[in-house]
Structure formats: structure tokens, C-alpha cells
Design a protein around this motif. Structure first.
Motif, PDB file in Angstrom:
ATOM      1  N   ALA A  89       6.227   2.019  -2.262  1.00 51.55           N
ATOM      2  CA  ALA A  89       6.847   0.700  -2.282  1.00 51.55           C
ATOM      3  C   ALA A  89       6.375  -0.191  -1.132  1.00 51.55           C
ATOM      4  O   ALA A  89       6.138  -1.386  -1.325  1.00 51.55           O
ATOM      5  CB  ALA A  89       8.369   0.845  -2.245  1.00 51.55           C
ATOM      6  N   HIS A  90       6.206   0.366   0.068  1.00 50.87           N
ATOM      7  CA  HIS A  90       5.873  -0.483   1.211  1.00 50.87           C
ATOM      8  C   HIS A  90       4.478  -1.087   1.078  1.00 50.87           C
ATOM      9  O   HIS A  90       4.263  -2.252   1.417  1.00 50.87           O
ATOM     10  CB  HIS A  90       6.002   0.293   2.525  1.00 50.87           C
ATOM     11  CG  HIS A  90       4.965   1.354   2.733  1.00 50.87           C
ATOM     12  ND1 HIS A  90       5.104   2.632   2.224  1.00 50.87           N
ATOM     13  CD2 HIS A  90       3.761   1.329   3.381  1.00 50.87           C
ATOM     14  CE1 HIS A  90       4.049   3.353   2.562  1.00 50.87           C
ATOM     15  NE2 HIS A  90       3.209   2.592   3.245  1.00 50.87           N
ATOM     16  N   ARG A  93       4.554  -3.681  -1.706  1.00 52.47           N
ATOM     17  CA  ARG A  93       5.215  -4.911  -1.241  1.00 52.47           C
ATOM     18  C   ARG A  93       4.243  -5.803  -0.484  1.00 52.47           C
ATOM     19  O   ARG A  93       4.198  -7.020  -0.703  1.00 52.47           O
ATOM     20  CB  ARG A  93       6.398  -4.537  -0.342  1.00 52.47           C
ATOM     21  CG  ARG A  93       7.266  -5.720   0.068  1.00 52.47           C
ATOM     22  CD  ARG A  93       8.384  -5.270   0.989  1.00 52.47           C
ATOM     23  NE  ARG A  93       9.148  -4.185   0.411  1.00 52.47           N
ATOM     24  CZ  ARG A  93       9.159  -2.930   0.874  1.00 52.47           C
ATOM     25  NH1 ARG A  93       8.419  -2.599   1.941  1.00 52.47           N
ATOM     26  NH2 ARG A  93       9.893  -2.003   0.299  1.00 52.47           N
ATOM     27  N   ASP A 126       9.854  -0.879  -7.662  1.00 51.34           N
ATOM     28  CA  ASP A 126      10.874  -1.186  -6.650  1.00 51.34           C
ATOM     29  C   ASP A 126      10.494  -2.445  -5.871  1.00 51.34           C
ATOM     30  O   ASP A 126      11.341  -3.317  -5.615  1.00 51.34           O
ATOM     31  CB  ASP A 126      11.034  -0.012  -5.684  1.00 51.34           C
ATOM     32  CG  ASP A 126      11.661   1.205  -6.334  1.00 51.34           C
ATOM     33  OD1 ASP A 126      12.316   1.054  -7.387  1.00 51.34           O
ATOM     34  OD2 ASP A 126      11.492   2.322  -5.792  1.00 51.34           O
ATOM     35  N   ALA A 127       9.221  -2.547  -5.496  1.00 51.61           N
ATOM     36  CA  ALA A 127       8.769  -3.716  -4.742  1.00 51.61           C
ATOM     37  C   ALA A 127       8.853  -4.987  -5.578  1.00 51.61           C
ATOM     38  O   ALA A 127       9.192  -6.062  -5.067  1.00 51.61           O
ATOM     39  CB  ALA A 127       7.336  -3.496  -4.255  1.00 51.61           C
ATOM     40  N   ARG A 129      11.027  -5.649  -7.923  1.00 48.09           N
ATOM     41  CA  ARG A 129      12.437  -6.064  -7.952  1.00 48.09           C
ATOM     42  C   ARG A 129      12.825  -6.752  -6.646  1.00 48.09           C
ATOM     43  O   ARG A 129      13.509  -7.786  -6.649  1.00 48.09           O
ATOM     44  CB  ARG A 129      13.332  -4.849  -8.194  1.00 48.09           C
ATOM     45  CG  ARG A 129      13.185  -4.225  -9.571  1.00 48.09           C
ATOM     46  CD  ARG A 129      14.215  -3.123  -9.799  1.00 48.09           C
ATOM     47  NE  ARG A 129      13.966  -2.420 -11.052  1.00 48.09           N
ATOM     48  CZ  ARG A 129      13.271  -1.300 -11.145  1.00 48.09           C
ATOM     49  NH1 ARG A 129      12.772  -0.725 -10.052  1.00 48.09           N
ATOM     50  NH2 ARG A 129      13.081  -0.729 -12.315  1.00 48.09           N
ATOM     51  N   GLU A 130      12.395  -6.189  -5.535  1.00 47.30           N
ATOM     52  CA  GLU A 130      12.702  -6.787  -4.231  1.00 47.30           C
ATOM     53  C   GLU A 130      12.128  -8.187  -4.106  1.00 47.30           C
ATOM     54  O   GLU A 130      12.730  -9.072  -3.492  1.00 47.30           O
ATOM     55  CB  GLU A 130      12.144  -5.905  -3.110  1.00 47.30           C
ATOM     56  CG  GLU A 130      12.839  -4.571  -2.950  1.00 47.30           C
ATOM     57  CD  GLU A 130      12.168  -3.728  -1.881  1.00 47.30           C
ATOM     58  OE1 GLU A 130      11.340  -4.278  -1.121  1.00 47.30           O
ATOM     59  OE2 GLU A 130      12.461  -2.518  -1.806  1.00 47.30           O
ATOM     60  N   ARG A 131      10.959  -8.410  -4.679  1.00 46.71           N
ATOM     61  CA  ARG A 131      10.276  -9.695  -4.579  1.00 46.71           C
ATOM     62  C   ARG A 131      10.758 -10.692  -5.622  1.00 46.71           C
ATOM     63  O   ARG A 131      10.287 -11.828  -5.673  1.00 46.71           O
ATOM     64  CB  ARG A 131       8.759  -9.508  -4.712  1.00 46.71           C
ATOM     65  CG  ARG A 131       8.119  -8.648  -3.640  1.00 46.71           C
ATOM     66  CD  ARG A 131       8.301  -9.241  -2.261  1.00 46.71           C
ATOM     67  NE  ARG A 131       7.752 -10.602  -2.179  1.00 46.71           N
ATOM     68  CZ  ARG A 131       8.001 -11.433  -1.190  1.00 46.71           C
ATOM     69  NH1 ARG A 131       8.795 -11.072  -0.199  1.00 46.71           N
ATOM     70  NH2 ARG A 131       7.461 -12.634  -1.182  1.00 46.71           N
ATOM     71  N   GLY A 132      11.697 -10.305  -6.474  1.00 48.02           N
ATOM     72  CA  GLY A 132      12.284 -11.235  -7.426  1.00 48.02           C
ATOM     73  C   GLY A 132      11.507 -11.438  -8.714  1.00 48.02           C
ATOM     74  O   GLY A 132      11.737 -12.419  -9.435  1.00 48.02           O
ATOM     75  N   ARG A 146      15.329  -7.637 -13.931  1.00 50.37           N
ATOM     76  CA  ARG A 146      16.627  -8.154 -13.476  1.00 50.37           C
ATOM     77  C   ARG A 146      17.802  -7.558 -14.237  1.00 50.37           C
ATOM     78  O   ARG A 146      18.935  -7.662 -13.799  1.00 50.37           O
ATOM     79  CB  ARG A 146      16.634  -9.677 -13.592  1.00 50.37           C
ATOM     80  CG  ARG A 146      15.643 -10.340 -12.627  1.00 50.37           C
ATOM     81  CD  ARG A 146      15.451 -11.804 -12.907  1.00 50.37           C
ATOM     82  NE  ARG A 146      14.445 -12.374 -12.004  1.00 50.37           N
ATOM     83  CZ  ARG A 146      13.892 -13.572 -12.160  1.00 50.37           C
ATOM     84  NH1 ARG A 146      14.229 -14.327 -13.192  1.00 50.37           N
ATOM     85  NH2 ARG A 146      12.981 -14.011 -11.302  1.00 50.37           N
TER      86      ARG A 146
END
Length: 235
Positions: A89-90, A93, A126-127, A129-132, A146
Motif C-alpha cells: 500500500a505505501h 500510494r 487500499d491505497a 480507497r485512501e486517495r478517494g 466507495r
């Protein structure tokens, strides 16, 4: 369930632009929108200008990785072009941040993601989702990030049929499109601009579009599919 036809195009660049424009014109005549896969760090001005024009007219833009020429720290056997296939994920991202920024500098925006080679890691999801991001279209499904909804539908194209003859490859694509449209749900057809240089593949791709439409499918974009899912899920 009504069938929705999602047509995607990758490999848009200066050399392939005429072929891309010809395909887009054919799709316009059929009232089928195009979902364009954009890789910002390898974008060229004339190609991005064409994509901006198409996007203003209603076509879709999906982020298609960051830079396929650079090998990620984490790789898989398929090679560096599967840029997001094995990333944690990191690292995903960081690449998504860079890719989004680079895409916006071209004047394009995307809230959907289609990974190179259609392969995506769990960390990348996962990344995203975090970034929208609203959706991720991978090899076997369209994931509405979402809501968590997953639409199972394999993308159909020429990339996974290297051991077949040209005639069989073309026939298989048309047959798959017909089967998918009769089942309902999503019919996903994807083509690389390089394939459009082959007359037989170009015609087979258009035949696949036509047979899906004849079976009752309606043209849509990936983003419209995500928006429709959100409307259905709303209380």
C-alpha cells in the motif's frame, strides 16, 4: 439484468492517434462511449489534447498507472509493465500521488483506475480507497471502492491469446462478447491501440461491439457504472 457495454482503449500516443480517432468515430456512430486509459508520465501533447476533447464530449478517463517504463521495487514475473500487480500500500500510494499530479498537469482528471495489464495488488486497492478513487477495473472485475460492491466481469481483448492463430483470436473475442451480452451485467471489451494497426483485429473488435449491441447491451463508461451503483445503494 440489462447488459452494459464498457469499451476501453489503451496505448494512446502520437503514433497511434489516427487509429484511436478512427475507432472513436466508429463508436460514436454506434452511440457507445469510450473509456480512455491514460498513463500520464508517458503522455504526449497531441494525444492528451485529443483525450481532453473526447472527455469534454462525454468519454471517460481512467488512470492507467504512472510510468510503465520504471520497474517498481516489488515485481512479479510478468514484468515491469504490470506496474501495480504486487505493490504494498505505501508504495502504491506514492505512485498514485505522483500519477494523479502528473495527470492533472495534462488537463485531465480521473477518479477511476485501470492497472497496467489489468493486474492489481490488495495494497493498491487500499491505497486507491485512501486517495478517494471511485472504482478499480481489474482483469476479472469492476470494484466500486466507495461501496465495496464488486461486479464480476472479465475484460475481453487480444492480450491474453498469444498462443492462438489470428483467426481464432478474433473469433474468440466476438464469441465472448456475444456470450457476455446474453448473460446480462457488464460486457467489458478492451483494446490496445497497437492492435488497431491489424485490420483483422480492428474489424473483430468492432464486430464484438456490434454483436453485444445486437444482444441488447447499452454503451456506458466505467465512471457511469460507478455512479449508477452509488444511486442504487443510496437510501
Amino acid at each position: 439484468m440489462d447488459a452494459r457495454l464498457l469499451v476501453s482503449l489503451s496505448g494512446i500516443n502520437s503514433r497511434s492517434l489516427q487509429r484511436c480517432a478512427e475507432l472513436a468515430t466508429e463508436l460514436d456512430q454506434r452511440q457507445v462511449p469510450l473509456s480512455m486509459l491514460a498513463t500520464p508520465n508517458t503522455a504526449e501533447p497531441d494525444a492528451t489534447a485529443w483525450m481532453r476533447t473526447r472527455a469534454r464530449a462525454g468519454d471517460d478517463v481512467l488512470l492507467h498507472g504512472y510510468d510503465h517504463r520504471v520497474t517498481p521495487t516489488h515485481t512479479v514475473r510478468i514484468g515491469r509493465k504490470a506496474e501495480f500487480a504486487a505493490l504494498p500500500a505505501h508504495e502504491a500510494r506514492l505512485r498514485l500521488i505522483a500519477a494523479t499530479s502528473a495527470l492533472e498537469r495534462t488537463g485531465l482528471r480521473a477518479d477511476g483506475f485501470a492497472p497496467p495489464r489489468w493486474l492489481v495488488s490488495r495494497g493498491t486497492l487500499d491505497a486507491l480507497r485512501e486517495r478517494g478513487f471511485s472504482l478499480c477495473a481489474d482483469l476479472s472485475a469492476v470494484r466500486i471502492l466507495r461501496t465495496g460492491e464488486v461486479h464480476r466481469a472479465r475484460v475481453q481483448g487480444f492480450g491474453g491469446q498469444r498462443q492462438r492463430t489470428e483467426t481464432v483470436r478474433c473469433f474468440a473475442l466476438v464469441l465472448s462478447a456475444a456470450r457476455s451480452a446474453r448473460r446480462g451485467g457488464l460486457v467489458r471489451l478492451g483494446v490496445d491501440a497497437a492492435d488497431l494497426a491489424h485490420a483483422s483485429r480492428r474489424q473483430a473488435f468492432l464486430d464484438a461491439v456490434d454483436i453485444a449491441l445486437e444482444a441488447g447491451a447499452r454503451g456506458a463508461t466505467y465512471s457511469a457504472t460507478a455512479a449508477r451503483t452509488r444511486r442504487v445503494a443510496a437510501p
